[in-house]
Design an enzyme around this catalytic site. Structure first.
Site, PDB file in Angstrom:
ATOM      1  N   CYS A 157      -4.929   8.940   6.890  1.00  0.00           N
ATOM      2  CA  CYS A 157      -5.403   7.825   6.046  1.00  0.00           C
ATOM      3  C   CYS A 157      -6.558   8.236   5.139  1.00  0.00           C
ATOM      4  O   CYS A 157      -6.686   7.728   4.025  1.00  0.00           O
ATOM      5  CB  CYS A 157      -5.912   6.671   6.901  1.00  0.00           C
ATOM      6  SG  CYS A 157      -4.892   6.217   8.269  1.00  0.00           S
TER       7      CYS A 157
ATOM      8  N   HIS B 188       0.854  -0.320   7.244  1.00  0.00           N
ATOM      9  CA  HIS B 188       0.965   1.133   7.085  1.00  0.00           C
ATOM     10  C   HIS B 188       1.885   1.754   8.126  1.00  0.00           C
ATOM     11  O   HIS B 188       1.897   1.351   9.285  1.00  0.00           O
ATOM     12  CB  HIS B 188      -0.427   1.767   7.184  1.00  0.00           C
ATOM     13  CG  HIS B 188      -1.355   1.240   6.142  1.00  0.00           C
ATOM     14  ND1 HIS B 188      -2.709   1.204   6.287  1.00  0.00           N
ATOM     15  CD2 HIS B 188      -1.103   0.717   4.921  1.00  0.00           C
ATOM     16  CE1 HIS B 188      -3.264   0.677   5.207  1.00  0.00           C
ATOM     17  NE2 HIS B 188      -2.303   0.370   4.359  1.00  0.00           N
TER      18      HIS B 188
ATOM     19  N   ASP C  51       0.822  -1.210   0.000  1.00  0.00           N
ATOM     20  CA  ASP C  51       0.000   0.000   0.000  1.00  0.00           C
ATOM     21  C   ASP C  51       0.857   1.262   0.000  1.00  0.00           C
ATOM     22  O   ASP C  51       1.914   1.303   0.642  1.00  0.00           O
ATOM     23  CB  ASP C  51      -0.898   0.032   1.242  1.00  0.00           C
ATOM     24  CG  ASP C  51      -2.105  -0.904   1.108  1.00  0.00           C
ATOM     25  OD1 ASP C  51      -2.283  -1.505   0.031  1.00  0.00           O
ATOM     26  OD2 ASP C  51      -2.863  -1.012   2.088  1.00  0.00           O
TER      27      ASP C  51
HETATM   28  N1  LIG Z   1      -3.224   4.586   6.119  1.00  0.00           N
HETATM   29  C1  LIG Z   1      -3.867   3.934   7.061  1.00  0.00           C
HETATM   30  N2  LIG Z   1      -5.019   3.344   6.811  1.00  0.00           N
HETATM   31  N3  LIG Z   1      -3.289   3.853   8.257  1.00  0.00           N
HETATM   32  C2  LIG Z   1      -3.895   3.247   9.376  1.00  0.00           C
HETATM   33  C3  LIG Z   1      -2.895   2.493  10.135  1.00  0.00           C
HETATM   34  C4  LIG Z   1      -3.495   1.967  11.371  1.00  0.00           C
HETATM   35  C5  LIG Z   1      -2.540   1.078  12.095  1.00  0.00           C
HETATM   36  N4  LIG Z   1      -2.561  -0.251  11.562  1.00  0.00           N
HETATM   37  C6  LIG Z   1      -2.922   1.082  13.558  1.00  0.00           C
HETATM   38  O1  LIG Z   1      -3.635   0.241  13.974  1.00  0.00           O
HETATM   39  O2  LIG Z   1      -2.558   1.957  14.290  1.00  0.00           O
END
Ligand SMILES: NC(=[NH2+])NCCC[C@H](N)C(=O)O
Length: 385
Positions: free
Chosen positions: A368, A260, A213
């Site tokens: 995001c 991410h 991504d």
């Molecule tokens: N670009 C995104 N959708 N980022 C969200 C990342 C969230 C990350 N996996 C967390 O739980 O903190």
């Protein structure tokens, strides 16, 4: 304006903001469960402390079947309200806000050679596209439901293309069960990933494929910090490196995040990072460890709504460090996180608070939900040299 966005901090002029329309369910199947493994498995200390967990494996994932996990209508409505609030806040800051086509029908499915999946709306628009300077790069998706998500942005991309932008689509995976490298989930401290243990053979198996991504990249002018946690990510990064040869420099960081990078580290301006914890800071490449760092206050239970056991939680409680910079001294922050706003204000930032209640249900914060396409004066500068 012409597409021009090389970093996360230069003055923001144009941005795509995701659409929440018709987000009525998540579909749990192998690709979804692998992608959200950290959240769906029961391994996070903070989660167990504060939130009801989904502790039982999803029976539907076995044997290649999928199950629908509905989202309560009230949350969907509140999400839409919050996203519209973000649009207004951005507009009032002088930013031109572009919107993807909305998902017109929540029963829509996407079907390929090897599988079919329910379509979700283009909400986390950061994820499936990487804007690098004058180029739009659509990245190869990791969750089946999101396979054609960038098509909701086609009108926007075509407009930028007419204005002179490059527009590239990375190779698309066949995405059979055996395309996924499961080692991240299998090797993680929560124990064996029982609920994703049953990949089905397919006549279209071609081995591990590129899957990756845009949100795995931190853009720093000429440099790109890229999180790699699976063979899928590594293969895609090989492609990206070859494609960008001579224009950008890639710094791989292994296992910084599941996927991410933007709830781990964000660049607020040259020389200043927002970093989740000192341990994450230590894992950054050498030149970045020299930058000044802000560590956000530990998230508190009362920063979040209380959800029921059947509400799927898709992010960690650190999601609110996922801020959006408007310029090098102005940052848009979730109003549910006043502690973070205070820390930033003490460091001289102007904080623009916006409401975003259900980021944990919809997998993303302010960074995001946005894809910055024009940042004034940003360039492929060498900030690490
Ligand atoms: N670009 C995104 N959708 N980022 C969200 C990342 C969230 C990350 N996996 C967390 O739980 O903190």
């Amino acid at each position: 304006m012409r597409l021009n966005s090389y970093d996360d901090w230069s003055p923001l002029r144009e941005v795509v903001l995701g659409s929440a329309a018709n987000y009525s369910a998540h579909e749990r199947e192998l690709s979804f469960d692998l992608f959200f493994y950290d959240q769906l498995s029961d391994k996070s200390f903070y989660d167990r402390m504060y939130y009801p967990r989904l502790s039982t494996p999803n029976p539907g994932t076995h044997g290649g079947k999928a199950t629908r996990s509905p989202i309560k209508q009230r949350y969907v409505e509140e999400l839409e309200e919050d996203v519209e609030g973000m649009a207004e806040a951005l507009t009032s800051l002088g930013v031109r806000v572009l919107r993807p086509l909305p998902l017109a029908d929540d029963s829509l499915r996407v079907e390929t050679l090897a599988w079919s999946a329910a379509v979700v709306p283009p909400l986390n628009v950061r994820d499936n596209t990487l804007v690098l300077g004058d180029e739009i790069i659509e990245t190869p998706p990791q969750v089946r439901s999101r396979y054609f998500e960038t098509q909701f942005l086609t009108r926007i991309f075509a407009d930028y293309h007419r204005e002179g932008a490059r527009w590239t689509v990375m190779p698309r995976p066949l995405m059979t069960d055996n395309s996924f490298d499961p080692s991240y989930a299998k090797g993680s401290p929560g124990g064996p990933a029982e609920f994703i243990d049953d990949p089905q053979p397919s006549p279209y198996d071609v081995g591990y494929e590129m899957m990756f991504d845009g949100a795995q990249c931190l853009r720093l002018g000429k440099d790109l910090l890229v999180n790699i946690s699976t063979a899928n990510h590594a293969a895609a990064c090989d492609w990206l490196e070859r494609h960008l040869d001579g224009r950008f420099r890639i710094h791989r960081v292994h296992g910084l995040a599941d996927n991410h990078i933007d709830s781990m580290v964000l660049a607020l301006r040259p020389g200043l990072l927002l970093v989740r914890t000192p341990q994450i800071a230590e894992a950054l490449p050498e030149p970045l460890r020299k930058w000044d760092m802000i560590f956000p206050p530990e998230p508190r239970g009362n920063n979040f709504p209380v959800y029921d056991d059947d509400d799927l939680i898709l992010t960690s409680p650190y999601i609110d460090l996922n801020v959006l910079s408007i310029d090098p001294t102005t940052v848009m922050v979730n109003e549910a996180c006043p502690e973070l706003a205070q820390v930033l204000e003490r460091r001289g930032f102007t904080v623009v608070p916006v409401r975003h209640r259900h980021r944990r249900l919809f997998g993303g914060g302010l960074h995001c939900f946005t894809l910055d396409t024009v940042r004034e004066g940003s360039a492929a500068e060498d900030y690490l040299g």
